[in-house]
Write a protein that holds these residues in place. Structure first.
Motif, PDB file in Angstrom:
ATOM      1  N   ALA A  17       0.828  -1.211   0.000  1.00 41.35           N
ATOM      2  CA  ALA A  17       0.000   0.000   0.000  1.00 41.35           C
ATOM      3  C   ALA A  17       0.860   1.257   0.000  1.00 41.35           C
ATOM      4  N   VAL A  18       1.873   1.285   0.826  1.00 38.40           N
ATOM      5  CA  VAL A  18       2.750   2.460   0.893  1.00 38.40           C
ATOM      6  C   VAL A  18       3.428   2.696  -0.449  1.00 38.40           C
ATOM      7  N   SER A  19       3.905   1.626  -1.076  1.00 37.74           N
ATOM      8  CA  SER A  19       4.584   1.804  -2.366  1.00 37.74           C
ATOM      9  C   SER A  19       3.614   2.318  -3.418  1.00 37.74           C
ATOM     10  N   LEU A  20       2.396   1.796  -3.428  1.00 37.66           N
ATOM     11  CA  LEU A  20       1.387   2.292  -4.375  1.00 37.66           C
ATOM     12  C   LEU A  20       1.056   3.751  -4.090  1.00 37.66           C
ATOM     13  N   ASP A  21       0.947   4.094  -2.826  1.00 40.33           N
ATOM     14  CA  ASP A  21       0.678   5.465  -2.407  1.00 40.33           C
ATOM     15  C   ASP A  21       1.779   6.397  -2.908  1.00 40.33           C
ATOM     16  N   ARG A  22       3.023   5.980  -2.716  1.00 39.10           N
ATOM     17  CA  ARG A  22       4.164   6.799  -3.162  1.00 39.10           C
ATOM     18  C   ARG A  22       4.178   6.975  -4.685  1.00 39.10           C
ATOM     19  N   LEU A  23       3.614   6.010  -5.392  1.00 34.20           N
ATOM     20  CA  LEU A  23       3.573   6.082  -6.852  1.00 34.20           C
ATOM     21  C   LEU A  23       2.322   6.789  -7.366  1.00 34.20           C
ATOM     22  N   GLY A  24       1.503   7.316  -6.441  1.00 34.99           N
ATOM     23  CA  GLY A  24       0.313   8.065  -6.834  1.00 34.99           C
ATOM     24  C   GLY A  24      -0.873   7.212  -7.223  1.00 34.99           C
ATOM     25  N   GLN A  25      -0.833   5.931  -6.924  1.00 35.87           N
ATOM     26  CA  GLN A  25      -1.937   5.026  -7.252  1.00 35.87           C
ATOM     27  C   GLN A  25      -2.864   4.940  -6.039  1.00 35.87           C
ATOM     28  N   ARG A  26      -3.628   6.021  -5.839  1.00 39.29           N
ATOM     29  CA  ARG A  26      -4.401   6.206  -4.616  1.00 39.29           C
ATOM     30  C   ARG A  26      -5.460   5.131  -4.374  1.00 39.29           C
ATOM     31  N   ALA A  27      -6.213   4.777  -5.378  1.00 40.98           N
ATOM     32  CA  ALA A  27      -7.281   3.784  -5.184  1.00 40.98           C
ATOM     33  C   ALA A  27      -6.694   2.421  -4.822  1.00 40.98           C
TER      34      ALA A  27
ATOM     35  N   VAL B  27      -2.583   4.303   9.713  1.00 42.74           N
ATOM     36  CA  VAL B  27      -3.130   3.798   8.451  1.00 42.74           C
ATOM     37  C   VAL B  27      -4.556   4.319   8.270  1.00 42.74           C
ATOM     38  N   ARG B  28      -5.343   4.297   9.335  1.00 44.80           N
ATOM     39  CA  ARG B  28      -6.719   4.811   9.238  1.00 44.80           C
ATOM     40  C   ARG B  28      -6.725   6.297   8.869  1.00 44.80           C
ATOM     41  N   ARG B  29      -5.798   7.056   9.444  1.00 40.47           N
ATOM     42  CA  ARG B  29      -5.706   8.492   9.101  1.00 40.47           C
ATOM     43  C   ARG B  29      -5.332   8.663   7.631  1.00 40.47           C
ATOM     44  N   ARG B  30      -4.408   7.865   7.137  1.00 40.18           N
ATOM     45  CA  ARG B  30      -4.003   7.965   5.729  1.00 40.18           C
ATOM     46  C   ARG B  30      -5.149   7.578   4.814  1.00 40.18           C
ATOM     47  N   LEU B  31      -5.908   6.554   5.185  1.00 41.70           N
ATOM     48  CA  LEU B  31      -7.065   6.151   4.398  1.00 41.70           C
ATOM     49  C   LEU B  31      -8.081   7.282   4.337  1.00 41.70           C
ATOM     50  N   ALA B  32      -8.316   7.948   5.457  1.00 43.44           N
ATOM     51  CA  ALA B  32      -9.267   9.071   5.469  1.00 43.44           C
ATOM     52  C   ALA B  32      -8.789  10.171   4.538  1.00 43.44           C
ATOM     53  N   ALA B  33      -7.491  10.443   4.548  1.00 44.81           N
ATOM     54  CA  ALA B  33      -6.937  11.475   3.660  1.00 44.81           C
ATOM     55  C   ALA B  33      -7.079  11.066   2.202  1.00 44.81           C
ATOM     56  N   LEU B  34      -6.828   9.813   1.898  1.00 42.29           N
ATOM     57  CA  LEU B  34      -6.950   9.347   0.518  1.00 42.29           C
ATOM     58  C   LEU B  34      -8.385   9.420   0.008  1.00 42.29           C
ATOM     59  N   ARG B  35      -9.316   9.216   0.910  1.00 48.64           N
ATOM     60  CA  ARG B  35     -10.712   9.164   0.510  1.00 48.64           C
ATOM     61  C   ARG B  35     -11.439  10.481   0.700  1.00 48.64           C
ATOM     62  N   ALA B  36     -10.755  11.495   1.192  1.00 46.24           N
ATOM     63  CA  ALA B  36     -11.395  12.794   1.409  1.00 46.24           C
ATOM     64  C   ALA B  36     -11.742  13.414   0.054  1.00 46.24           C
TER      65      ALA B  36
END
Length: 165
Positions: free
Chosen positions: A119-129, A153-162
């Motif tokens: 998940a972190v690697s995908l996040d770093r690559l901009g693949q949010r979903a 992780v829950r905080r990051r998920l909230a940010a991704l889905r905001a």
């Protein structure tokens, strides 16, 4: 445990992991080496020793090249893919890390840490979903023994889905 069962693999691997995390690479190297003397193909020991830094007591573990050699012999070893991903992260090679973490998660789909690092690697690559999906998976697999902070992780998920982000 070692007093009752000298050479017990899980105890040695546990001591090696603790030593590595507490900044004692010489002790970690010694414990991993003891495991490898008994089982030269032990993926956990190979992965751990490959990522140890160089010290006065010994060379670096071989990093990427040692892991790739071990993976040629044991391509199904999730621990080796995970360690390779971590080696790539240390070099800032996020696309390579993502591929290695994907392989680790494919070979050990119930491992929360593998799902998290993917998940972190995908996040770093901009693949949010895709990152959000794997963060969800990491949380679902979390048992309390994982190495990541579930609240973070829950905080990051909230940010991704905001909305609007």
């Amino acid at each position: 445990v070692l007093a009752r069962e000298p050479g017990q693999t899980d105890a040695l691997l546990g001591l090696a992991a603790v030593a590595a995390r507490t900044g004692e690479p010489e002790a970690a190297r010694a414990h991993y080496a003891e495991v490898l003397r008994a089982d030269p193909r032990n993926a956990t020991a190979l992965a751990g020793i490959a990522l140890l830094p160089a010290t006065a007591g010994g060379p670096a573990g071989g990093g990427e090249s040692a892991l790739k050699v071990a993976l040629r012999e044991r391509p199904e070893a999730a621990e080796l893919h995970f360690a390779l991903g971590n080696a790539y992260v240390a070099e800032g090679r996020w696309p390579d890390a993502q591929a290695a973490f994907f392989a680790a998660a494919r070979h050990a789909p119930a491992n929360a840490d593998y799902a998290f690092n993917l998940a972190v690697s995908l996040d770093r690559l901009g693949q949010r979903a895709a990152a959000a999906d794997h963060y969800d998976r990491a949380l679902a697999l979390a048992t309390g023994s994982q190495s990541f902070d579930a609240a973070a992780v829950r905080r990051r998920l909230a940010a991704l889905r905001a909305p609007g982000t």
